[in-house]
Design a protein around this motif. Structure first.
Motif, PDB file in Angstrom:
ATOM      1  N   PRO A 290      58.911  41.800  39.664  1.00 43.12           N
ATOM      2  CA  PRO A 290      57.692  40.975  39.738  1.00 43.12           C
ATOM      3  C   PRO A 290      57.957  39.621  40.406  1.00 43.12           C
ATOM      4  CG  PRO A 290      58.056  41.802  37.506  1.00 43.12           C
ATOM      5  CD  PRO A 290      59.293  42.116  38.282  1.00 43.12           C
ATOM      6  N   LEU A 291      56.896  39.063  40.973  1.00 43.36           N
ATOM      7  CA  LEU A 291      56.982  37.730  41.582  1.00 43.36           C
ATOM      8  C   LEU A 291      57.426  36.721  40.525  1.00 43.36           C
ATOM      9  CD1 LEU A 291      56.238  36.296  44.295  1.00 43.36           C
ATOM     10  CD2 LEU A 291      54.005  35.822  43.283  1.00 43.36           C
ATOM     11  N   ASP A 292      58.269  35.781  40.921  1.00 48.10           N
ATOM     12  CA  ASP A 292      58.818  34.809  39.965  1.00 48.10           C
ATOM     13  C   ASP A 292      57.699  34.101  39.211  1.00 48.10           C
ATOM     14  OD1 ASP A 292      61.232  33.364  38.985  1.00 48.10           O
ATOM     15  OD2 ASP A 292      60.095  31.659  39.780  1.00 48.10           O
ATOM     16  N   SER A 293      56.658  33.661  39.941  1.00 48.01           N
ATOM     17  CA  SER A 293      55.511  33.017  39.273  1.00 48.01           C
ATOM     18  C   SER A 293      54.224  33.515  39.906  1.00 48.01           C
ATOM     19  CB  SER A 293      55.590  31.495  39.408  1.00 48.01           C
ATOM     20  OG  SER A 293      54.332  30.935  39.073  1.00 48.01           O
ATOM     21  N   ASN A 294      53.352  34.054  39.081  1.00 50.28           N
ATOM     22  CA  ASN A 294      52.057  34.518  39.591  1.00 50.28           C
ATOM     23  C   ASN A 294      50.995  33.424  39.483  1.00 50.28           C
ATOM     24  OD1 ASN A 294      50.624  36.489  40.883  1.00 50.28           O
ATOM     25  ND2 ASN A 294      50.872  38.027  39.290  1.00 50.28           N
ATOM     26  N   THR A 295      51.370  32.261  38.926  1.00 54.57           N
ATOM     27  CA  THR A 295      50.406  31.160  38.823  1.00 54.57           C
ATOM     28  C   THR A 295      50.606  30.126  39.944  1.00 54.57           C
ATOM     29  OG1 THR A 295      51.883  30.118  37.241  1.00 54.57           O
ATOM     30  CG2 THR A 295      50.030  31.306  36.328  1.00 54.57           C
ATOM     31  N   LEU A 296      51.834  30.021  40.469  1.00 51.92           N
ATOM     32  CA  LEU A 296      52.099  29.024  41.517  1.00 51.92           C
ATOM     33  C   LEU A 296      51.298  29.253  42.809  1.00 51.92           C
ATOM     34  CD1 LEU A 296      55.888  28.040  41.676  1.00 51.92           C
ATOM     35  CD2 LEU A 296      53.916  26.621  41.119  1.00 51.92           C
ATOM     36  N   PRO A 297      51.010  30.511  43.204  1.00 55.70           N
ATOM     37  CA  PRO A 297      50.311  30.688  44.488  1.00 55.70           C
ATOM     38  C   PRO A 297      48.990  29.926  44.617  1.00 55.70           C
ATOM     39  CG  PRO A 297      51.290  32.765  43.858  1.00 55.70           C
ATOM     40  CD  PRO A 297      51.514  31.823  42.695  1.00 55.70           C
TER      41      PRO A 297
ATOM     42  N   SER B 109      50.202  31.837  58.934  1.00 57.53           N
ATOM     43  CA  SER B 109      51.088  31.520  57.801  1.00 57.53           C
ATOM     44  C   SER B 109      50.421  31.838  56.460  1.00 57.53           C
ATOM     45  CB  SER B 109      51.514  30.045  57.838  1.00 57.53           C
ATOM     46  OG  SER B 109      52.367  29.829  58.935  1.00 57.53           O
ATOM     47  N   LEU B 110      49.123  31.545  56.344  1.00 57.99           N
ATOM     48  CA  LEU B 110      48.447  31.882  55.081  1.00 57.99           C
ATOM     49  C   LEU B 110      48.388  33.390  54.889  1.00 57.99           C
ATOM     50  CD1 LEU B 110      45.492  29.331  54.706  1.00 57.99           C
ATOM     51  CD2 LEU B 110      47.761  29.285  53.675  1.00 57.99           C
ATOM     52  N   LEU B 111      48.148  34.110  55.991  1.00 54.40           N
ATOM     53  CA  LEU B 111      48.153  35.580  55.917  1.00 54.40           C
ATOM     54  C   LEU B 111      49.527  36.076  55.457  1.00 54.40           C
ATOM     55  CD1 LEU B 111      46.774  38.358  56.734  1.00 54.40           C
ATOM     56  CD2 LEU B 111      47.939  38.083  58.911  1.00 54.40           C
ATOM     57  N   MET B 112      50.572  35.528  56.075  1.00 53.72           N
ATOM     58  CA  MET B 112      51.936  35.969  55.748  1.00 53.72           C
ATOM     59  C   MET B 112      52.294  35.610  54.308  1.00 53.72           C
ATOM     60  SD  MET B 112      54.458  37.614  57.012  1.00 53.72           S
ATOM     61  CE  MET B 112      54.723  37.535  58.774  1.00 53.72           C
ATOM     62  N   CYS B 113      51.948  34.393  53.883  1.00 52.24           N
ATOM     63  CA  CYS B 113      52.261  33.992  52.496  1.00 52.24           C
ATOM     64  C   CYS B 113      51.549  34.895  51.503  1.00 52.24           C
ATOM     65  CB  CYS B 113      51.850  32.535  52.249  1.00 52.24           C
ATOM     66  SG  CYS B 113      52.895  31.336  53.081  1.00 52.24           S
ATOM     67  N   GLY B 114      50.246  35.125  51.726  1.00 48.72           N
ATOM     68  CA  GLY B 114      49.478  35.988  50.824  1.00 48.72           C
ATOM     69  C   GLY B 114      50.074  37.383  50.762  1.00 48.72           C
ATOM     70  N   ALA B 115      50.457  37.898  51.922  1.00 48.20           N
ATOM     71  CA  ALA B 115      51.042  39.248  51.979  1.00 48.20           C
ATOM     72  C   ALA B 115      52.395  39.273  51.272  1.00 48.20           C
ATOM     73  CB  ALA B 115      51.178  39.689  53.424  1.00 48.20           C
ATOM     74  N   LEU B 116      53.204  38.222  51.482  1.00 49.65           N
ATOM     75  CA  LEU B 116      54.549  38.221  50.875  1.00 49.65           C
ATOM     76  C   LEU B 116      54.491  38.091  49.358  1.00 49.65           C
ATOM     77  CD1 LEU B 116      56.693  36.132  53.400  1.00 49.65           C
ATOM     78  CD2 LEU B 116      56.643  38.598  53.101  1.00 49.65           C
ATOM     79  N   PHE B 117      53.504  37.350  48.838  1.00 45.88           N
ATOM     80  CA  PHE B 117      53.388  37.250  47.378  1.00 45.88           C
ATOM     81  C   PHE B 117      53.147  38.635  46.765  1.00 45.88           C
ATOM     82  CE2 PHE B 117      52.002  32.616  47.934  1.00 45.88           C
ATOM     83  CZ  PHE B 117      53.266  32.158  47.620  1.00 45.88           C
TER      84      PHE B 117
ATOM     85  N   GLY C 218      53.583  22.276  49.813  1.00 47.23           N
ATOM     86  CA  GLY C 218      53.053  23.645  49.761  1.00 47.23           C
ATOM     87  C   GLY C 218      54.099  24.671  50.177  1.00 47.23           C
ATOM     88  N   PHE C 219      54.765  24.403  51.290  1.00 45.76           N
ATOM     89  CA  PHE C 219      55.759  25.375  51.774  1.00 45.76           C
ATOM     90  C   PHE C 219      57.011  25.392  50.894  1.00 45.76           C
ATOM     91  CE2 PHE C 219      53.403  25.276  55.933  1.00 45.76           C
ATOM     92  CZ  PHE C 219      53.087  26.621  55.953  1.00 45.76           C
TER      93      PHE C 219
ATOM     94  N   THR D 155      46.330  36.625  46.264  1.00 45.79           N
ATOM     95  CA  THR D 155      46.522  37.085  47.639  1.00 45.79           C
ATOM     96  C   THR D 155      45.200  37.190  48.400  1.00 45.79           C
ATOM     97  OG1 THR D 155      48.668  38.125  47.398  1.00 45.79           O
ATOM     98  CG2 THR D 155      47.172  39.177  48.925  1.00 45.79           C
ATOM     99  N   MET D 156      44.146  37.650  47.734  1.00 45.76           N
ATOM    100  CA  MET D 156      42.842  37.781  48.415  1.00 45.76           C
ATOM    101  C   MET D 156      42.306  36.415  48.865  1.00 45.76           C
ATOM    102  SD  MET D 156      41.923  40.839  48.831  1.00 45.76           S
ATOM    103  CE  MET D 156      42.720  42.355  48.321  1.00 45.76           C
ATOM    104  N   SER D 157      42.583  35.359  48.093  1.00 43.69           N
ATOM    105  CA  SER D 157      42.137  34.015  48.493  1.00 43.69           C
ATOM    106  C   SER D 157      42.874  33.574  49.763  1.00 43.69           C
ATOM    107  CB  SER D 157      42.415  33.007  47.380  1.00 43.69           C
ATOM    108  OG  SER D 157      41.786  33.418  46.206  1.00 43.69           O
TER     109      SER D 157
END
Lengths: 451, 106
Positions: free
Chosen positions: A75-82, A57-65, A124-125, A10-12
Motif C-alpha cells: 500500500p501507498l505509504d500515506s493515502n492522506t498526503l496526496p 506532472s499532475l497526471l503522472m503523480c495521480g497515476a503513480l499514487f 508539493g513535490f 487520484t481522480m482529483s
C-alpha cells in the motif's frame, strides 16, 4: 478492506490535469505563447509550465499514487498526503503562472509570485517524493519497472531543484553569481530532467508493466530491459550531474548534453526493441483502445527522435527545437497519458463501484464502463491534429497551427466527456449499472464502499 | 464424506465461484484458471487456493472476498478459507478453451 490499494485522490489529480491541458490548448488557440511569441518569452514559459506541471506532472503523480503500490505490491505509504500535496502543487502552479504573467508585464503588482511558487511547488513535490519514495524504499529489492520510476523520481528532484533556483533568481531573491549562471545556462538540463527523466523515463517504467498486464504479454526482465534502465540512467546522470558540473566549472554545457544524447539514443533503441517485443508476444490478439493508442504514442516518440536526429544532421535543430518539444509533450507524452487515462479511470471506477459486490451478484466488466468506438474517433482526431500542428510549426504557417490546436482542443474535450461518462457509469447497461449494495462513485475522489 | 460426494460438492463450489469475474479480463475466475484448488472437508469446511493475473493487482482483496462470499452461498458450507498463492504464477495457458476463445487468445 485488506489487500485493496485504491488511491483516494487520484481522480482529483486526473480532473485537474485534464482541465490544465484544455486550458493550455485554449491559450495556444488564442495565440498566446509559442509559436506566436519566442520560445523563451514569458508567455511561452507560462504555457510550457501549464502543460508540464498542470497537465503532465499532475497526471503522472495521480497515476503513480495508484500505480506504485501495484508495482511493489504494497500500500501507498500515506493515502492522506496526496490531497494536501495536490493543493500545494495547484497553488504553486498558479503562483508560477502569475509570476510569468508578471514577468511579461501582463499583470502589475509588487507581490513576489516566483518565490511563492518556489516554496509551494517545492513543498508539493517534496511530499510526492516522500510518499512515493517511502513506499518504494520499503520494498527493496525493486522489480525493474519500479527502478525506472525511481530514476524518474530522482530526475523530478533535479528538475524541481533547478526550477526553484530559476524562480528565486527571476523573483530577485537569489543574486549570487553562480546561481545567475545556473539560471542563464541550466535551462537545457531543466528540460531534459523534466521531460526526459521525470516524465518519459517514468512513463517507460509504467509502460513495461501496464502494457504487459493489459495485453497479456510476458513481463520483460532480460538484458535489453536492464540495458534500457542502466544506459538511460547513465544518460540522465551525464546530462544532469555532468551539465551542472560544466556550469560550475565554466565548461561548455553542450559536451555533457551531447554525450547524454548518444547514451539516450541507445536507451531509446533498447526500450523500443522491448516494446515491439511486448506487442508481438502478446497473447491477446485483439487489444483494447488504450493499448492501440499507446502504440501510436510510442510510434510518435520514435518519429520525434528521428526528426530530432534529422534536424541535428541538417544543422537546423536550434531553429526547430520548439517543434521537437511540442512533439515530445503532445504526440508522445500526452498521447500516452490520455490512452492510459482512458483505461485507468474505467478500472478505478470499476474497483470502487463493483469490487465490494463481487461474488454477491453479477457485475459488469471494466470494458462495459467504456464505449470504445466513440472514444476512438476523438483519439484519432487528437493524433491527426497534433501532426497538423507540428507540420505547421516546421513550415511556419501560424493559421494552420491554430487549426491543428483547435482540433486538439476539440478532441481533448471529447475524450474528457468520455472519461466523465465512464465515471458516471453512463456506458453501463441499465440492468447492470447499480446492483444492490452499490452506489454511484463520486466524480473527484474514490472511497471504498462497504461490502 | 465419500470421494464422489466430495467431488460433487467441490463442483458446486466451483460453479458458485463462476459468479466472480476478473474485472480486467471480464471472464469468470474458474475458467480463467485463477482457482487452483477447491478442497472440501467434513462439516462443510471449504479450502480454496486461488491467484490473480498479476501480483499487486488492486482488485486482489475484492477477488478474494468475492470468492469467499460466492463459496459461502452454497448450501451446507459452514466455513470458507481462501488462500492466495503465486506459486505457480498464473499464465494465460491456464485458461479453458472457452475463456481463450472469448478473449481472442491464440
Amino acid at each position: 478492506m485488506v489487500g485493496v490499494a485504491l488511491s483516494r485522490w487520484t481522480m482529483s489529480y486526473f480532473a485537474t490535469a485534464v482541465l490544465a491541458l484544455i486550458a493550455a490548448e485554449g491559450l495556444m488557440l488564442a495565440g498566446i505563447g509559442y509559436p506566436h511569441t519566442a520560445i523563451a518569452a514569458p508567455e511561452s514559459l507560462l504555457l510550457v509550465h501549464l502543460v508540464a506541471i498542470g497537465w503532465l506532472s499532475l497526471l503522472m503523480c495521480g497515476a503513480l499514487f495508484q500505480f506504485v503500490p501495484v508495482l511493489v505490491n504494497r500500500p501507498l505509504d500515506s493515502n492522506t498526503l496526496p490531497l494536501p500535496t495536490l493543493i500545494l502543487l495547484v497553488a504553486g502552479l498558479a503562483a508560477l503562472l502569475l509570476g510569468f504573467a508578471q514577468l511579461g508585464g501582463t499583470i502589475q503588482t509588487p507581490f513576489g509570485f516566483f518565490p511563492a511558487a518556489a516554496i509551494l511547488l517545492g513543498a508539493g513535490f517534496v511530499l510526492v517524493l516522500w510518499n512515493l519514495g517511502r513506499t518504494l524504499w520499503a520494498e527493496r529489492p525493486l522489480p525493474l519497472p519500479a527502478r525506472f520510476v525511481v530514476v524518474g523520481l530522482c530526475s523530478l528532484a533535479a528538475t524541481v531543484f533547478l526550477g526553484i533556483i530559476f524562480a528565486l533568481v527571476l523573483g530577485g531573491v537569489a543574486t549570487k553569481p553562480h546561481l545567475l549562471d545556473v539560471t542563464a545556462l541550466g535551462l537545457p538540463i531543466h528540460v531534459i530532467a523534466g521531460l526526459g527523466g521525470w516524465l518519459t523515463f517514468t512513463a517507460f517504467g509504467v509502460s513495461y508493466r501496464l502494457l504487459a498486464m493489459f495485453m497479456l504479454a510476458p513481463e520483460l526482465e532480460g538484458r535489453t530491459t536492464r540495458g534500457a534502465l542502466y544506459v538511460g540512467t547513465a544518460a540522465l546522470t551525464v546530462a544532469i550531474v555532468g551539465g551542472m558540473a560544466a556550469i560550475c566549472t565554466s565548461t561548455n554545457v553542450i559536451w555533457p548534453i551531447g554525450a547524454a544524447g548518444g547514451l539516450g539514443l541507445l536507451a531509446l533503441a533498447l526500450y523500443g526493441g522491448d516494446i515491439q517485443h511486448l506487442y508481438r508476444a502478446r497473447k491477446r490478439r485483439v487489444i483494447e483502445l488504450n493499448s492501440r493508442m499507446a502504440g501510436i504514442a510510442l510510434a510518435n516518440l520514435a518519429v520525434t527522435v528521428a526528426l530530432g536526429i534529422g534536424l541535428l544532421f541538417a544543422g537546423r535543430f536550434n531553429d526547430h527545437v520548439g517543434v521537437v518539444v511540442f512533439l515530445v509533450a503532445f504526440a508522445w507524452l500526452t498521447g500516452f497519458g490520455l490512452a492510459k487515462l482512458y483505461k485507468i479511470v474505467a478500472f478505478l471506477t470499476w474497483l470502487e463501484c463493483y469490487g465490494p459486490v463481487l461474488g454477491k451478484t453479477a457485475t459488469p466488466r471494466v470494458q462495459d464502463l467504456v464505449t470504445e468506438p466513440r472514444a476512438q474517433k476523438w483519439f484519432a482526431l487528437y493524433f491527426v491534429a497534433v501532426w497538423i500542428a507540428a507540420i505547421s510549426l516546421l513550415l511556419t504557417t501560424p493559421s494552420l497551427f491554430r487549426l491543428g490546436v483547435g482540433a486538439m482542443l476539440l478532441a481533448t474535450i471529447g475524450i474528457g466527456v468520455q472519461l466523465m461518462r465512464t465515471r458516471r457509469l453512463a456506458n453501463v447497461a441499465p440492468a447492470l449499472r447499480l446492483p444492490k449494495g452499490t452506489r454511484p462513485p463520486h466524480l473527484l475522489h474514490s472511497s471504498v464502499q462497504p461490502s | 464424506m465419500t470421494p464422489e460426494a466430495s467431488e460433487a460438492f467441490a463442483g458446486e463450489i466451483k460453479e458458485a465461484l463462476r459468479l466472480v469475474i476478473d474485472p480486467e479480463l471480464g471472464y469468470n475466475i474458474v475458467d480463467l484458471g485463477l482457482v487452483y484448488e477447491v478442497n472440501v472437508e467434513d462439516g462443510g469446511v471449504v479450502h480454496v487456493a486461488m491467484t490473480t493475473t498479476t501480483r499487486g493487482c488492486p482488485a486482489t482483496g475484492y477477488l478474494k472476498d468475492g470468492a469467499r462470499d460466492a463459496a459461502w452461498s452454497v448450501p451446507s458450507v459452514e466455513f470458507v478459507d481462501i488462500a492466495l498463492t503465486y506459486d505457480p504464477p498464473w499464465t494465460p495457458d491456464m485458461m479453458t478453451p472457452d475463456a481463450k476463445r472469448h478473449l481472442g487468445i491464440m
